[in-house]
Every structure is written in structure tokens, then in C-alpha cells.
Design a protein around this motif. Sequence first.
Motif, mmCIF file in Angstrom:
data_model
loop_
_atom_site.group_PDB
_atom_site.id
_atom_site.type_symbol
_atom_site.label_atom_id
_atom_site.label_comp_id
_atom_site.label_asym_id
_atom_site.label_seq_id
_atom_site.Cartn_x
_atom_site.Cartn_y
_atom_site.Cartn_z
ATOM 1 N N TYR A 193 2.253 -1.017 4.780
ATOM 2 C CA TYR A 193 1.637 -0.027 4.630
ATOM 3 C C TYR A 193 2.685 1.183 4.851
ATOM 4 O O TYR A 193 3.199 1.330 5.528
ATOM 5 N N PHE A 195 -2.533 1.578 13.004
ATOM 6 C CA PHE A 195 -2.124 0.324 12.156
ATOM 7 C C PHE A 195 -1.792 -0.968 13.236
ATOM 8 O O PHE A 195 -2.033 -1.969 13.005
ATOM 9 N N SER A 217 -1.287 6.605 -2.070
ATOM 10 C CA SER A 217 -2.835 6.666 -1.282
ATOM 11 C C SER A 217 -3.259 7.841 -0.874
ATOM 12 O O SER A 217 -3.379 8.494 0.264
ATOM 13 N N PRO A 218 -3.263 8.988 -1.786
ATOM 14 C CA PRO A 218 -3.560 10.329 -1.548
ATOM 15 C C PRO A 218 -5.006 10.434 -1.516
ATOM 16 O O PRO A 218 -5.759 9.481 -1.729
ATOM 17 N N ASN A 219 -5.442 11.757 -1.136
ATOM 18 C CA ASN A 219 -6.909 11.764 -0.997
ATOM 19 C C ASN A 219 -7.450 12.537 -2.265
ATOM 20 O O ASN A 219 -6.877 13.280 -2.599
ATOM 21 N N ASP A 273 0.850 -1.145 -0.033
ATOM 22 C CA ASP A 273 0.012 0.192 -0.121
ATOM 23 C C ASP A 273 0.742 1.172 -0.003
ATOM 24 O O ASP A 273 1.615 1.370 0.990
ATOM 25 N N GLN A 285 0.237 7.870 11.955
ATOM 26 C CA GLN A 285 -0.536 6.606 11.986
ATOM 27 C C GLN A 285 -0.097 5.272 12.611
ATOM 28 O O GLN A 285 -0.820 4.291 12.280
ATOM 29 N N HIS A 340 -4.461 3.161 -2.026
ATOM 30 C CA HIS A 340 -5.537 3.003 -1.162
ATOM 31 C C HIS A 340 -5.986 4.648 -1.167
ATOM 32 O O HIS A 340 -5.957 5.384 -0.106
ATOM 33 N N VAL A 388 3.091 4.696 5.088
ATOM 34 C CA VAL A 388 2.188 5.734 5.598
ATOM 35 C C VAL A 388 3.043 6.420 6.688
ATOM 36 O O VAL A 388 3.677 5.571 7.700
ATOM 37 N N ASP A 445 -9.937 -0.289 6.785
ATOM 38 C CA ASP A 445 -8.657 -0.877 6.744
ATOM 39 C C ASP A 445 -8.743 -2.417 7.391
ATOM 40 O O ASP A 445 -7.791 -3.209 6.769
ATOM 41 N N GLY A 448 -8.046 7.857 -0.511
ATOM 42 C CA GLY A 448 -9.220 8.331 0.056
ATOM 43 C C GLY A 448 -10.304 8.846 -0.920
ATOM 44 O O GLY A 448 -10.377 10.218 -1.295
HETATM 45 N N1 ARG Z 1 -5.563 8.335 2.588
HETATM 46 C C1 ARG Z 1 -4.527 8.153 3.669
HETATM 47 C C2 ARG Z 1 -4.003 9.435 4.157
HETATM 48 O O1 ARG Z 1 -3.842 10.420 3.234
HETATM 49 C C3 ARG Z 1 -3.508 7.141 3.564
HETATM 50 C C4 ARG Z 1 -4.112 5.883 3.437
HETATM 51 C C5 ARG Z 1 -2.850 4.870 3.796
HETATM 52 N N2 ARG Z 1 -3.543 3.534 3.652
HETATM 53 C C6 ARG Z 1 -4.346 2.800 4.466
HETATM 54 N N3 ARG Z 1 -4.489 1.462 4.139
HETATM 55 N N4 ARG Z 1 -4.718 3.438 5.491
HETATM 56 O O2 ARG Z 1 -3.836 9.833 5.426
#
Ligand code: ARG
Length: 569
Positions: A329, A339, A119-121, A116, A335, A156, A331, A311, A158
Motif C-alpha cells: 500500500y 494499516f 488512489s485519489p479521491n 495499491d 496512515q 483504490h 500511502v 480495507d 475514494g
Molecule cells: N483515498 C485515500 C486517501 O486519499 C487513499 C487510499 C489508500 N489505499 C487504501 N487501501 N486505503 O487518503
Amino acid sequence: MELGARVAAALRTGLDVRVDPVDTLIRPSTRDGVDYQCNIAMSLAKKLGRPPREVATALVEALDAADMVAETEIAGPGFVNFVLRDDWLAERVAELLGDPRAGVPVTDAPRRFALDYSSPNVAKTMHVGNMRSTVIGDALHRLLAFAGHEVLPHNHLGDWGTPFGMLIEHMLDSGLDGSITDLNAFYQQARAKFDADEAFATRSRDRVVKLQAGDEQTRQLWQRLVDESARHFQAVYDLLGIRLTQANIYGESFYNPYLGEVVDELTELGLTEVSDGAVCVFPPGFTGREGQRLPLIVRKSDGGYGYAATDLATARYWTRERDVTDLLYVVGSPQAQHFQMVFAVCTQAGYLTDKHRAEHIAFGSVLGADGKMMRTRAGESVALIGLLEEAVARAAKVIEERSELAEADRAAVARAVGIGAVKYADLAGDRLKDYVFTWEKMLAKDGNTSVYLQYAIARIRSVLRKAGETVQPGTAVRLGEPAERALAVKLLQLPAAIDAAVAEYAPHKLCGYLFETASAFTGFYENCPILASSTPDDVRGSRLALAALTADVLVLGLSLLGIDAPERL
Ligand code: ARG
């Protein structure tokens, strides 16, 4: 590594202990005149109840490596120092000529990774904060695949949740023709309207309900928004040279159909409790400041599902449907607790078993010159695309004075240098640490930078062009000068460097190795004339071979970090 195997064999015959060759604690030595140091005697001494020097002596006496090791020495409390034979080193180096893997083996224990990263929003411009996940994740993707593992990357996004109601309504208000040029501005306008206009807020809430109920028209509008954002993300990936594609998008919405099942399963297992109307799991061992148990909220009191539930469904999907053994992951560090709690609940639920490994590949922040989180003057997060364009423009200045570059190549070279510098600066330090983003430092021609490595490669290629001959596999290698020998020792360490980078998900270990190798090459290049008329033919051939192999190793190493090496610079 070969020396590890020999030491393991000596421990077996001399001391009747079985140690895996990779656990023999052999490290390159920093002492002059010593190639490797082995620390295993110290750790075995306790287990065997014998003094470490005695264990070291038994090891050395049982060592069967006359073809490989020129000298051993027991130092200090029980270190064993090794000096390798020049002829052994020369033969190993010669064997690597023309090997596209430069001696790096393919793993005999391949695993299947769900990776993973990025993974931007959706409906937000990618900012520096997204860069590290993208760049580190891409390097790990390349490293793991090269080592022989199967990698299933997933992005992933958002792309789900309550903000989409207001975003869709704002999209409808602004008219559906034309694309959204500034995602951040779009988001902020929607937000502002939501806060100021009660009717708009009501419409937005209704829209969320429609979206979640699967209303066809709403779904289409939502898809448009996701596609707009994905186009922007892809532009960043293309400029950065990231391997993610549209096919790797598994956004939060993808797991939406599974969320109900997840809650049912957790409830059947007796793991859930209702707390303030929300369905929660309290995994053992997680407590807050006052000792209160911490919940992982799987269904909110309004019936909606959040980030954590998604998740859980994500881990369940990749282990059950896609049979992965490893979940990584990439990240940011904030976070970490999320996790840990997700992994704990997944283990309780049986989504993760002892067959699986799940790991949060955490990383620190990118800081501005003031040592605080990097921000624009207006206090906003820095847009990634602008930063990358600036990197390319600055790189163009750095290479401006290089006359041998053809005009037509300049743009491509500036891109390789500029993008490479940004990526390398992001990868070269321990990922858990914060780092300060400094143009001067990352674009410096000296030091642990991609620019230094790219210059070394271009210099070697220029020498090879001037020599007018290609180095043939099987060319005899001679290591007469200390600088030649030092370079040879380094060239043979690529497998160990890649191994360490893969095992610890630590690209900086590869960076450090590449820098040491380029530095060893600089020492060699300054001390050992290659094309001078006074250089005898066989020495010239050997030196060209060393130079060619250095270029191969550096190019391969950079490629595993996702960085290009221009032919000329
Ligand atoms: N979109 C999330 C963020 O910007 C990160 C996602 C990371 N991956 C996951 N499986 N939670 O913080």
C-alpha cells in the motif's frame, strides 16, 4: 553477486558455516584502491566464539578466487578488503554489451503483488499529496515487474461514502450537460450548499440512502461523477507517464458487496464487540494515550461502513480471489496506524496468513520553500496538473539554448526533462523523509537530478553518432586508466542496486546508483579521450564500448523509475 558466492564457498570450506551469498555483507568500498569490503567476519565471530580477525584470516585462506580477486587485505577489527582483477572486470563488462537487462537476473522466487497506488479521491482535483503515491507506486510497479515478479496494480479510488449524496444532488442542480471543469470548485459548491441549505442537505441524505440501496438512477448519476473524475486522473497519469489505466480501478465501491460478509465473518470468529452502537474489533497491542484499547470500526452505529471495513474487504479480496502473496500500500505516513491495525485484524481473521506479506509503503510530505506542507498562496493544496505543466514550461527554458535540438523535438524533450525532474526529485530521497520542492534544485544540470543523467546519456549518444559505428557484443574491453576501471566497477553494480531497490521498496537506492555511475562516466569522459586521433584503435573500441554500456545502464535505470531519456539534448 559473484563475489558473495565465492565468499560463501570459502566460509563453508574454511569455517564450516553456511551463509547465503546475499548475506555475506559485501559492500562497495569507499576507500581508494579497494573495490569491495566484507563485514561478515565481525558478525560470525560472536556466533563462532572466535576473534573476528581470526575468522577473517580463515576466510581469506579458504577463498578460491584467483581468477577474480587480485588482492585481499584484512583491515581494522576484521574487515576483509578486496581488489578485483582488471582482466576479470574487463571480461564481465564485455559480456554485458548488448544485453538488454545489463546483467540483471530474473528472480528465481517470483511472487504475486497486489500494489495499491495513487488512489485519489473522486470529485477532488489531484494535488501534490497524491503525487508521491502515484510516482513511487509506479516506480515500484516497474521495478518489481522487471525483477520478474507479477504485479497486479489497483487504484483504490475514494469513490464511496456520504459526500456522494450532496455531490449527486449538486450535479442534478447544475444540469447534466457538459463536463465538470473544476472538480475542487464543484466539491466546494456542493459542500457550501449542504451547510447553508437545509432542504438540500435533506435531499443529499436521502440520496445517500438511495445510492446504498442500489437505486438505478442514482447509481447512474454516481457513475457519471466517477467517470468525470477518472478522466481527470487519467489525464494526469498520461502526462506523468504512469502505467495505471481504467482497468486498474478498484475503488472503495468495488468492495461494497463484500462488507456485510466481512462483518459476519469477524463476528462468527468472535472478534467483534459492540461499542457505542458500532461494531468494532480491538486488535491486541493497540492502545491510545491513556492506555485505552483502540477500536477498528467495521460498522458504524448508523449501519454504514467506513474506510477501515473497506480495507479489510480489500485484503480479503486480493488474497482470496486473486491469490496474491504480497500486498503493498503506497500511502502517506499519517496512515501508518490504520494499516497496522488493518493488518492485525486481517491476520486474526485469517485473510492474511504466513504465506502472505502485507506492507505499508509509507512516505513523507512534499514541503514548500517555507518548510511547511506545500500550499498555494490561498492556503489550498496545489493542483498537480498545473504543477506538471509548469515543470514542462520551465524545462523548455532550460533547453532553450541547446541549438542542436530540432524545433519539432523541443516539446517532447521539454516534457521528458520537466516531468522527469519532478518524478526524480520525488524518488531520489529516502521515501520516508519529507522533502522541499525546489525548481532550481530539481532542474539543475549538476548533482543527483534526472537532468544530469539525461545530459550524460545524450552526450554518450552524440559520441556514438560521431563515431559512426555501433558497438558490437564481444568487443574487447581494456581497463588501462583508473577512470576506465572505476567506471567498469560501477557498471557491474546495477544488479545489486536494483536488488536493493526492490528488496526495500526503495527507488532512491537506484537513483543513488545511477548518479554514481553518471559521475564515474564524467570522470572517464574527462580523462580518457575516445575519438581523438591519438587514441589507438583498440582503445577507441574499448572506450566506445564502455560509453555505450553506460548509456544502456542509465537508460534502463531511468526507465525503471518511469523517466524517459531524450536522444538529443
Ligand atoms: N483515498 C485515500 C486517501 O486519499 C487513499 C487510499 C489508500 N489505499 C487504501 N487501501 N486505503 O487518503
